[in-house]
Design a protein around this motif. Structure first.
Motif, short mmCIF file in Angstrom:
data_model
loop_
_atom_site.label_atom_id
_atom_site.label_comp_id
_atom_site.label_asym_id
_atom_site.label_seq_id
_atom_site.Cartn_x
_atom_site.Cartn_y
_atom_site.Cartn_z
N PRO A 115 -5.65 4.86 -0.02
CA PRO A 115 -4.82 5.45 1.03
C PRO A 115 -5.61 5.51 2.33
O PRO A 115 -6.84 5.65 2.32
CB PRO A 115 -4.52 6.84 0.51
N LEU A 116 -4.92 5.39 3.44
CA LEU A 116 -5.57 5.24 4.72
C LEU A 116 -6.45 6.42 5.08
O LEU A 116 -7.47 6.29 5.71
CB LEU A 116 -4.53 5.02 5.80
N LYS A 117 -6.00 7.62 4.69
CA LYS A 117 -6.77 8.77 5.11
C LYS A 117 -7.10 9.59 3.89
O LYS A 117 -6.34 9.68 2.96
CB LYS A 117 -5.93 9.63 6.05
N THR A 118 -8.26 10.16 3.90
CA THR A 118 -8.58 11.08 2.82
C THR A 118 -8.86 12.43 3.45
O THR A 118 -9.15 12.55 4.62
CB THR A 118 -9.78 10.61 2.00
N TYR A 119 -8.77 13.41 2.62
CA TYR A 119 -8.87 14.78 3.06
C TYR A 119 -10.26 15.12 3.58
O TYR A 119 -11.26 14.92 2.93
CB TYR A 119 -8.51 15.67 1.87
N SER B 244 -0.04 2.28 -5.68
CA SER B 244 -0.91 1.30 -5.05
C SER B 244 -2.38 1.63 -5.34
O SER B 244 -2.80 2.78 -5.29
CB SER B 244 -0.67 1.31 -3.55
N LYS B 245 -3.13 0.57 -5.64
CA LYS B 245 -4.55 0.76 -5.88
C LYS B 245 -5.30 0.72 -4.55
O LYS B 245 -6.48 1.03 -4.48
CB LYS B 245 -5.09 -0.34 -6.79
N ILE B 246 -4.60 0.29 -3.52
CA ILE B 246 -5.23 0.21 -2.22
C ILE B 246 -5.54 1.63 -1.75
O ILE B 246 -4.69 2.52 -1.83
CB ILE B 246 -4.31 -0.50 -1.21
N THR C 35 -8.98 18.07 8.79
CA THR C 35 -7.57 17.73 8.82
C THR C 35 -6.70 18.85 8.27
O THR C 35 -5.49 18.76 8.31
CB THR C 35 -7.29 16.43 8.03
N VAL C 36 -7.30 19.87 7.70
CA VAL C 36 -6.47 20.93 7.11
C VAL C 36 -6.35 22.13 8.05
O VAL C 36 -7.28 22.48 8.72
CB VAL C 36 -7.07 21.38 5.76
N PRO D 58 0.82 -1.22 0.00
CA PRO D 58 0.00 0.00 0.00
C PRO D 58 0.85 1.27 0.00
O PRO D 58 0.35 2.34 -0.32
CB PRO D 58 -0.81 -0.11 1.30
N LEU D 59 2.12 1.13 0.34
CA LEU D 59 2.98 2.31 0.38
C LEU D 59 3.60 2.61 -0.98
O LEU D 59 4.34 3.57 -1.13
CB LEU D 59 4.08 2.16 1.43
#
Ligand SMILES: Nc1ncnc2c1ncn2[C@@H]1O[C@H](COP(=O)(O)OP(=O)(O)OP(=O)(O)O)[C@@H](O)[C@H]1O
Ligand SMILES: Nc1ncnc2c1ncn2[C@@H]1O[C@H](COP(=O)(O)OP(=O)(O)O)[C@@H](O)[C@H]1O
Ligand code: SF4
Ligand SMILES: [Mg+2]
Ligand SMILES: [Mg+2]
Lengths: 272, 329
Positions: A263-267, A259-261, A271-272, A254-255
């Protein structure tokens, strides 16, 4: 296609000596594969998996403990010492660290000249060849009298590639040739290697820990793990139908940037 | 909490002097980190990432000849604090992990003892309480059999386990900011994954902010909330992760993203960026990227583009943000 290199049941055991490695290390365990002319054999594996050891054993820079290596029809195990000089020029190797591969006290010209003198070139032939080589790897000829410390890592790697080419090799082993370079420089070196391969009809063994890179350029892929070649096959096959769980594990990283996996976090706004 | 700011760097500039030459390693950067945020600082070697992080901790080497700007942490300017106050903050409020944990662990002290010392120094715990805390921490960072791990010396751990010990030490006093300078660069894929997951867990469970320094865009894409891209001592683009990857604006960012090889690009030529990364001792005038930039105009050679806000959270330092490369490439 004609096989240019064939490795049969290659094993390398480093005897247990010294303080750090108290027991013998089986760095390579019964490795077999072949490389056809014009191919790029991509060898991928993690640190310590035996990639560099394999590169060195193939060229007999370090003799294998068991097994055979054929270059064309020639069995390298039985080549007498006086034939190695000529053979070595046909089979070049380029290492990861461009800083240690060039003699800091020699100018670019002198570095490139050494081998050409050995090939019996005249002064004029040498100058012409050096000019052509530098042009091919993208180093301006007016920098030919500079010393290694005056060049960046990427430029040094270009000079090293020029030096390898000057021997008119058929076959080059590239051991992590871009791993020490900045990301923005890597693509240029890879493009250069691809161009040269086409122009001189070269065959490569390209070693890297980076599966994305191996997947990009190889025609055949070998996966090394703990000294064993756990998978080997045509690149498309290995990439789309990996057989070994370890290959699948690498492909599903995943790193990896691609990677098609998910990503663990989305915006999210918070978070901004 | 919410929109409160944890760390605010304003116009930070760090210049070294070595062999009578001035080396402007960091040239006026602005960077803001919110509580609990995973902020990735991305750049090639020599871009000034480590110097930035050492500035925050006030651990710069002695040959600094010029230091400018402010680093506000919870409203205190770190650059103005006394060394004594700073020492109490370091390891307690702000802590750090590095690429080579082996270099920062004392080889002659058992792992448990090293972490205990840090806890006792900052928190004034008794020996027994500190021991229990270390055990708990080792368990948390995934060292199986924490009791046994405590009595081991650093060389008895693998690279990944050493990094876990470093992380345990770094989070021992519940810092609100963890600075991680390429902590997984020398580790294998599987171990990298575990360490990233561990950091993400810690970030979430204790609302710890992370300043993650790296050149690895894969890790960044997976884990970051916000990304700042550094080039030649300046931040040239900064945006929330998804915005940066879906609509990068700076030519350097765009070319960098296009340069990464992949299986999908088989048979095609890689993008690449011409030229080389400039040496801070002799930077090109104007925009430091101009000798390599396909969009460079006369203006770029004479003026330094400021980092300006393009839209909420997205900043870029370029006179022609997002302009098509067109037939230039
Ligand atoms: N001269 C040597 N003596 C003893 N052991 C060795 C020697 N050279 C390599 N080894 C061991 O052989 C194994 C394979 O090492 P090798 O250098 O081939 O790995 P590698 O795949 O090239 O790793 P890296 O990605 O870190 O370059 C390792 O366990 C290493 O410690
Ligand atoms: N103590 C020092 N003296 C002189 N130059 C330094 C010193 N520390 C760092 N530099 C220079 O500052 C620049 C930025 O360094 P650094 O922050 O370590 O880069 P990176 O982004 O790779 O972490 C580099 O050119 C480096 O050589
Ligand atoms: S300011 Fe000019 S040179 Fe710099 S990145 Fe933008 S277009 Fe290119
Ligand atoms: Mg190696
Ligand atoms: Mg650094």
């Amino acid at each position: 296609m004609k096989s240019i290199l064939r490795v049969e049941n290659l094993t390398k055991i480093f005897p247990g000596s010294g303080i750090i490695k108290r027991y013998p290390v089986k760095a390579l365990d019964n490795i077999s594969f072949s490389v056809e002319e014009g191919e790029i054999f991509g060898l991928v594996g993690e640190s310590g998996s035996g990639k560099t050891t394999l590169a060195r054993c193939i060229l007999f820079l370090d003799p294998p403990t068991a097994g055979k290596v054929y270059y064309g029809n020639l069995c390298l195990n039985t080549v007498p010492w006086y034939q190695w000089k000529k053979l070595r020029s046909r089979m070049q190797i380029i290492f990861q660290d461009p800083n240690s591969a060039l003699n800091p006290r020699l100018s670019v010209r002198r570095s490139l000249e050494e081998g050409l003198i050995n090939l019996g070139y005249s002064k004029k032939q040498r100058n012409d060849t050096i000019r052509k080589l530098l042009d091919q790897v993208g180093i301006p000829y007016n920098q030919v009298d500079r010393y290694p410390h005056e060049f960046s890592g990427g430029q040094k790697q270009r000079i090293i590639i020029a030096r390898a080419l000057s021997m008119n090799p058929k076959f080059i082993v590239l051991d992590e040739p871009v791993s020490n370079l900045d990301v923005s420089i890597q693509a240029g070196i890879i493009n250069l290697l691809m161009d040269l391969k086409k122009e001189f009809n070269l065959t490569y063994i390209f070693i890297s820990h980076d599966l994305d890179l191996i997947a990009y350029l190889s025609t055949k892929i070998g996966v090394l793990k703990g000294g064993q070649l756990v998978e080997v096959g045509k690149a498309e096959e290995v990439l789309s139908h990996p057989l070994h769980p370890y290959t699948r594990f690498l492909l599903e990283n995943p790193l990896s940037f691609h990677s098609k996996i998910q990503p663990l976090k989305t915006y999210t706004k918070e978070t901004v | 909490m919410g929109s409160e700011v944890l760390l605010e760097i304003k116009d930070l500039a760090v210049e070294f002097t070595a062999h009578q030459r001035k080396i402007p390693a960091v040239r006026g950067i602005d960077l803001t980190i919110l509580p609990g945020q995973f902020h990735a600082l991305v750049g090639e070697s020599g871009a000034g990432k480590t110097v930035t992080s050492l500035s925050i901790l006030r651990l710069l080497p002695p040959n600094v000849s010029n230091l400018r700007g402010s680093i506000k942490f919870n409203d205190h300017d770190l650059l103005q604090l006394s060394e004594e106050v700073m020492r109490n903050l370091r390891g307690r409020e702000i802590s750090m992990i590095f690429q080579e944990p082996a270099k920062y662990l004392n080889p002659s002290l058992k792992a448990g003892v090293q972490v205990m010392e840090a806890i006792r120094y900052h928190m004034g715990y008794s020996e027994k309480a500190a021991r229990e805390r270390v055990c708990e921490l080792f368990e948390k960072v995934g060292l199986s059999d924490p009791e046994l791990a405590m009595d081991r010396y650093p060389h008895e751990f693998s690279g990944g386990m050493k990094q876990r010990v470093m992380i345990a030490m770094a989070i021992s006093c519940n810092p609100s900011l963890l600075i991680a300078d390429e902590p997984t660069t020398s580790l294998d894929v599987g171990v990298q994954r575990q360490i990233i997951h561990l950091l993400l867990d810690l970030q979430r469970s204790s609302n710890m902010a992370i300043l993650y320094i790296t050149h690895d865009l894969g890790i960044v894409r997976y884990a970051a909330d916000v990304i700042s891209i550094m080039y030649a001592g300046k931040i040239i683009e900064s945006a929330p992760k998804d915005v940066l990857f879906s609509s990068p604006l700076h030519p350097y960012t765009r070319l960098l993203l296009a340069s990464i090889p992949s299986r999908e690009k088989r048979g095609t030529r890689l993008q690449g960026i011409p030229g080389t990364v400039p040496n801070p001792e002799d930077l090109p005038p104007g925009c430091a990227f101009h000798p390599r930039c396909p969009l460079a105009q006369q203006k770029c050679k004479e003026n330094v583009p400021p980092l300006v806000r393009i839209e909420a959270g997205h900043r870029c330092a370029c006179f022609f943000p997002g302009k098509e490369f067109g037939s230039l490439l």
